[in-house]
Each structure stands twice: as structure tokens, then as C-alpha cells.
Motif scaffolding. Structure first.
Motif, mmCIF file in Angstrom:
data_model
loop_
_atom_site.group_PDB
_atom_site.id
_atom_site.type_symbol
_atom_site.label_atom_id
_atom_site.label_comp_id
_atom_site.label_asym_id
_atom_site.label_seq_id
_atom_site.Cartn_x
_atom_site.Cartn_y
_atom_site.Cartn_z
ATOM 1 N N LYS A 253 14.740 -34.224 -45.722
ATOM 2 C CA LYS A 253 14.997 -35.528 -45.076
ATOM 3 C C LYS A 253 15.503 -36.430 -46.322
ATOM 4 C CE LYS A 253 13.463 -34.603 -40.957
ATOM 5 N NZ LYS A 253 14.229 -34.879 -39.562
ATOM 6 N N LEU A 254 16.597 -37.218 -45.861
ATOM 7 C CA LEU A 254 17.168 -38.415 -46.530
ATOM 8 C C LEU A 254 17.349 -37.919 -47.956
ATOM 9 C CD1 LEU A 254 14.227 -41.071 -45.693
ATOM 10 C CD2 LEU A 254 16.433 -40.841 -45.042
ATOM 11 N N HIS A 255 17.932 -36.854 -48.017
ATOM 12 C CA HIS A 255 18.225 -36.104 -49.348
ATOM 13 C C HIS A 255 19.104 -36.636 -50.222
ATOM 14 C CE1 HIS A 255 21.658 -34.965 -46.781
ATOM 15 N NE2 HIS A 255 22.105 -34.711 -47.705
ATOM 16 N N GLY A 256 19.785 -37.646 -49.745
ATOM 17 C CA GLY A 256 20.908 -38.615 -50.733
ATOM 18 C C GLY A 256 19.950 -39.203 -51.682
ATOM 19 N N ALA A 257 18.942 -39.420 -51.592
ATOM 20 C CA ALA A 257 18.035 -39.809 -52.678
ATOM 21 C C ALA A 257 17.527 -39.033 -53.899
ATOM 22 C CB ALA A 257 16.561 -40.614 -52.142
ATOM 23 N N LEU A 258 17.563 -37.899 -53.441
ATOM 24 C CA LEU A 258 17.457 -36.619 -54.587
ATOM 25 C C LEU A 258 18.489 -35.902 -55.087
ATOM 26 C CD1 LEU A 258 14.428 -35.230 -52.664
ATOM 27 C CD2 LEU A 258 14.278 -36.804 -54.497
ATOM 28 N N LEU A 259 19.717 -35.693 -54.044
ATOM 29 C CA LEU A 259 20.614 -34.813 -54.666
ATOM 30 C C LEU A 259 22.098 -35.783 -54.665
ATOM 31 C CD1 LEU A 259 20.263 -31.889 -52.178
ATOM 32 C CD2 LEU A 259 19.610 -32.032 -54.446
ATOM 33 N N LYS A 260 22.475 -35.827 -55.848
ATOM 34 C CA LYS A 260 23.541 -36.640 -56.143
ATOM 35 C C LYS A 260 24.860 -36.238 -56.254
ATOM 36 C CE LYS A 260 20.290 -40.069 -55.896
ATOM 37 N NZ LYS A 260 20.011 -41.083 -56.914
ATOM 38 N N ASN A 261 25.240 -35.128 -55.985
ATOM 39 C CA ASN A 261 26.516 -34.639 -56.039
ATOM 40 C C ASN A 261 26.890 -33.737 -54.900
ATOM 41 O OD1 ASN A 261 26.088 -31.766 -57.133
ATOM 42 N ND2 ASN A 261 25.133 -33.265 -58.847
ATOM 43 N N GLU A 262 27.866 -33.366 -54.583
ATOM 44 C CA GLU A 262 28.307 -32.524 -53.372
ATOM 45 C C GLU A 262 28.014 -31.101 -53.699
ATOM 46 O OE1 GLU A 262 32.208 -33.161 -55.749
ATOM 47 O OE2 GLU A 262 30.380 -34.456 -54.968
ATOM 48 N N GLN A 263 28.271 -30.741 -54.980
ATOM 49 C CA GLN A 263 27.812 -29.251 -55.395
ATOM 50 C C GLN A 263 26.450 -28.614 -55.030
ATOM 51 O OE1 GLN A 263 29.592 -31.552 -57.331
ATOM 52 N NE2 GLN A 263 30.666 -30.468 -58.836
ATOM 53 N N ASP A 264 25.691 -29.761 -55.275
ATOM 54 C CA ASP A 264 24.106 -29.413 -54.762
ATOM 55 C C ASP A 264 23.651 -29.378 -53.437
ATOM 56 O OD1 ASP A 264 23.624 -29.077 -57.672
ATOM 57 O OD2 ASP A 264 22.670 -31.012 -57.941
ATOM 58 N N VAL A 265 24.366 -30.404 -52.682
ATOM 59 C CA VAL A 265 24.181 -30.382 -51.116
ATOM 60 C C VAL A 265 24.767 -28.904 -50.873
ATOM 61 C CG1 VAL A 265 24.774 -31.577 -49.025
ATOM 62 C CG2 VAL A 265 24.474 -32.936 -51.062
ATOM 63 N N GLN A 266 26.132 -28.674 -51.221
ATOM 64 C CA GLN A 266 26.533 -27.293 -50.754
ATOM 65 C C GLN A 266 25.770 -26.167 -51.221
ATOM 66 O OE1 GLN A 266 30.589 -27.582 -52.451
ATOM 67 N NE2 GLN A 266 31.175 -29.296 -51.068
ATOM 68 N N LEU A 267 25.167 -26.278 -52.205
ATOM 69 C CA LEU A 267 24.362 -25.192 -52.501
ATOM 70 C C LEU A 267 22.988 -25.027 -51.680
ATOM 71 C CD1 LEU A 267 23.129 -23.058 -54.743
ATOM 72 C CD2 LEU A 267 21.913 -24.892 -55.981
ATOM 73 N N PHE A 268 22.394 -26.024 -51.223
ATOM 74 C CA PHE A 268 21.379 -25.707 -50.262
ATOM 75 C C PHE A 268 21.890 -25.365 -48.784
ATOM 76 C CE2 PHE A 268 18.840 -28.182 -53.103
ATOM 77 C CZ PHE A 268 17.694 -27.962 -53.060
ATOM 78 N N GLU A 269 23.372 -25.614 -48.481
ATOM 79 C CA GLU A 269 23.769 -25.151 -47.325
ATOM 80 C C GLU A 269 23.958 -23.933 -47.220
ATOM 81 O OE1 GLU A 269 27.106 -28.072 -47.136
ATOM 82 O OE2 GLU A 269 25.944 -29.463 -45.877
ATOM 83 N N ARG A 270 24.398 -23.197 -48.668
ATOM 84 C CA ARG A 270 24.809 -21.884 -48.724
ATOM 85 C C ARG A 270 23.308 -21.157 -48.750
ATOM 86 N NH1 ARG A 270 28.264 -23.730 -52.656
ATOM 87 N NH2 ARG A 270 26.882 -23.017 -54.434
ATOM 88 N N LEU A 271 22.397 -21.579 -49.219
ATOM 89 C CA LEU A 271 21.188 -21.003 -49.283
ATOM 90 C C LEU A 271 20.506 -20.849 -47.956
ATOM 91 C CD1 LEU A 271 19.366 -22.529 -52.270
ATOM 92 C CD2 LEU A 271 20.131 -20.339 -52.164
ATOM 93 N N ALA A 272 20.880 -21.910 -46.958
ATOM 94 C CA ALA A 272 20.387 -21.853 -45.547
ATOM 95 C C ALA A 272 20.966 -20.819 -44.856
ATOM 96 C CB ALA A 272 20.580 -23.352 -44.922
ATOM 97 N N PHE A 273 22.449 -20.660 -45.115
ATOM 98 C CA PHE A 273 23.247 -19.692 -44.415
ATOM 99 C C PHE A 273 22.663 -18.113 -44.744
ATOM 100 C CE2 PHE A 273 26.864 -17.017 -44.547
ATOM 101 C CZ PHE A 273 27.412 -16.895 -43.108
ATOM 102 N N ILE A 274 22.478 -18.131 -45.988
ATOM 103 C CA ILE A 274 22.179 -16.845 -46.482
ATOM 104 C C ILE A 274 20.740 -16.372 -45.633
ATOM 105 C CG2 ILE A 274 21.088 -15.402 -48.487
ATOM 106 C CD1 ILE A 274 23.362 -16.822 -50.167
ATOM 107 N N ALA A 275 19.828 -17.287 -45.598
ATOM 108 C CA ALA A 275 18.563 -17.273 -45.097
ATOM 109 C C ALA A 275 18.619 -17.049 -43.832
ATOM 110 C CB ALA A 275 17.536 -18.513 -45.462
ATOM 111 N N ARG A 276 19.619 -17.404 -42.951
ATOM 112 C CA ARG A 276 19.470 -17.296 -41.345
ATOM 113 C C ARG A 276 20.176 -15.799 -41.421
ATOM 114 N NH1 ARG A 276 21.884 -22.516 -41.402
ATOM 115 N NH2 ARG A 276 24.122 -21.401 -41.309
ATOM 116 N N GLY A 277 21.248 -15.306 -42.313
ATOM 117 C CA GLY A 277 21.698 -13.926 -42.148
ATOM 118 C C GLY A 277 20.882 -12.798 -42.517
#
Length: 279
Positions: A253-277
Motif C-alpha cells: 500500500k502507498l508504495h510510492g513512499a518506498l519504491l522510487k523508480n519504475e524498474q523496482d515497481v516493474q520488478l514487483f509486478e514481474r514477481l507477482a506474475f511469476i507467483a500467479r503462474g
């Protein structure tokens, strides 16, 4: 005079020991650590704890060592000479004192912060060797020697962006501020948010350390960022169960306070995609 934790700053035992050792040895204290671990704030708290004035010199990429001593404003003097100003005959009218000069001429002892020294050119630390060692410098335009009336407590911070010269390091007492463990970080949080509920604090810090431990993270969130995040959580009046990650992105929640670049945001999105698969 001894430094330790204050009402607004939690200092680990080894950090307090380093500060007091540097004061005893009359050596500059060189403090390194991740951005956001409280290096700059340390100088302010040391000044407050010791009851001393603080002089801050914030270094930029364009900063030269000479600016810390003084600057001679030849352009203003030339302009005044063209205008026939009487003050042009006194060169001292065009000498602007730098932060070191201010610290040296202070009537009592001060704390001098040289902040983010590694931002400047590699020659910057070498250019300050003699002045910090001997506590004096020569003003060529006036011929005077400026000597420190009282040796200041010098605190130098670095984000470790570049290596500092060995000759400079030999003249400093060094301390690396390690990222705080959960217990120390909880104490830091309670300094800023004394009324935070235990369950929310435990859930938030658990999630925070999980984020920091994700492999491949380009910029790990720092102490200052977790404080910003918690301030937002409290402002939104979120409960511990509200901190569950979004299953689609694995982002907090409110991840913009913790993650400060798009690469890190995309990293978490990829991890979620892998976990769902894998389900």
C-alpha cells in the motif's frame, strides 16, 4: 560532554562511541552509510546534545574546497572601481568568508558539518587536508593567517558514491552507519510516532524488511522512507490487515513512499506474475 541517543535521535552504541572518540581525538568524524540513514541529522543532534552551534556546509558537484575558506569577489571590486566607490581601496570588503572561516573565528566551539563530500570532485578532500589538520589557512589577498580560536567538532558525511583519498582517510575517525535491525528501527519509529499501535508497527516493519530483501532491487528503501510511509499509513488510518499486498502486483500500500523508480515497481509486478503462474 558525551553524545548518546536524544529525544529525537536513536544512536546505536557503536555510533555514539565513534562520535565521542572523534571528539576526544580532535579528528574529523567521517560517516558513511546508505542515503537516508540519518548521517546529516547526526551532526544536528551532536550539536544539540553538546550544546554547540552548528555550521552546515552542503557540498555540491560544483563545490570547490576554496569556497569553504573564502571567496574573493574580483568582479564586484572591478565594478566599484569603475563607479569610483571609496570601498574599492580595502580588499577585505570583497572577501566572502566560507564555512570553515566562520567555524574558525567563532567565539566558542562549534560543530561543523561537511555534508556529502563525495559529491564534489575527487581533489576536493585533498584540498582540505592541511586546513582540517592544522586548523589554519592563509588569505593571499590580505596576507593574513586565519587560525581556529577553538577546534571545531567536524562531521563529514559520504554516501559512498566515490572512493576518498587515503591521505584524507588517515586524518579521519571513520564510522559506517549500518542499516538498523528491526528492534532499532522500531525504536526510531516510536521516537517519531509515539502513539503507533504495536500490531501496525510489527506488520509494517515486517513488510518493509521483506521489500528490502527482494533480490534485484535497484534502490532499497531507507529509514527516512519508511518514516514517510508510516506517516501516510497513519494519516489514512490503515489497520494491519489493510497492508496485505495487491495480488496482481505484489506492491505494498502507498508504495510510492518506498519504491522510487519504475524498474523496482516493474520488478514487483514481474514477481507477482511469476507467483500467479506457479499456482
Amino acid at each position: 560532554m558525551k553524545f548518546g541517543s536524544t529525544e529525537r535521535y536513536v544512536a546505536s552504541e557503536d555510533l555514539a562511541l565513534a562520535v565521542n572518540a572523534a571528539v576526544t581525538l580532535q579528528r574529523p568524524l567521517l560517516v558513511k552509510g546508505e542515503p537516508g540513514t540519518g548521517k546529516t541529522e547526526l551532526a544536528r543532534q551532536v550539536a544539540q546534545a553538546l550544546g554547540l552551534p552548528l555550521i552546515e556546509w552542503h557540498v555540491k558537484s560544483t563545490t570547490k574546497a576554496q569556497q569553504g575558506l573564502y571567496e574573493y569577489d574580483a568582479v564586484s571590486r572591478l565594478r566599484d572601481s569603475q563607479l569610483g566607490e571609496a570601498r574599492v581601496h580595502e580588499v577585505r570588503n570583497y572577501i566572502r568568508k566560507g564555512k570553515l572561516w566562520q567555524a574558525f573565528e567563532a567565539e566558542g566551539r562549534v560543530v561543523l558539518l561537511i555534508d556529502e563530500i563525495d559529491k564534489a570532485d575527487i581533489e576536493f578532500p585533498n584540498d582540505l587536508l592541511q586546513e582540517l589538520d592544522r586548523m589554519e589557512f592563509h588569505v593571499y589577498e590580505t596576507g593574513e593567517m586565519v587560525r581556529a580560536k577553538h577546534r571545531p567538532v567536524v562531521i563529514i558525511t559520504s554516501n559512498n558514491e566515490k572512493e576518498l583519498p587515503d591521505a584524507f582517510l588517515r586524518r579521519c575517525f571513520f564510522h559506517y552507519i549500518r542499516f538498523p535491525d528491526a528492534e532499532v528501527l522500531a525504536a526510531i519509529v516510536r521516537v517519531h510516532f509515539p502513539d503507533i499501535k504495536d500490531q501496525l508497527l510489527t506488520a509494517a516493519l515486517t513488510q518493509f524488511y521483506e521489500i528490502r530483501d527482494v533480490p534485484g532491487l535497484k534502490k532499497k528503501p531507507s529509514t527516512s522512507e519508511v518514516l514517510d510511509w508510516l506517516r501516510l499509513l497513519l494519516a489514512e488510518d490503515l489497520a494491519p490487515e489493510d497492508l496485505r499486498k495487491d495480488a496482481k502486483s505484489a506492491l505494498p500500500k502507498l508504495h510510492g513512499a518506498l519504491l522510487k523508480n519504475e524498474q523496482d515497481v516493474q520488478l514487483f509486478e514481474r514477481l507477482a506474475f511469476i507467483a500467479r503462474g506457479q499456482r
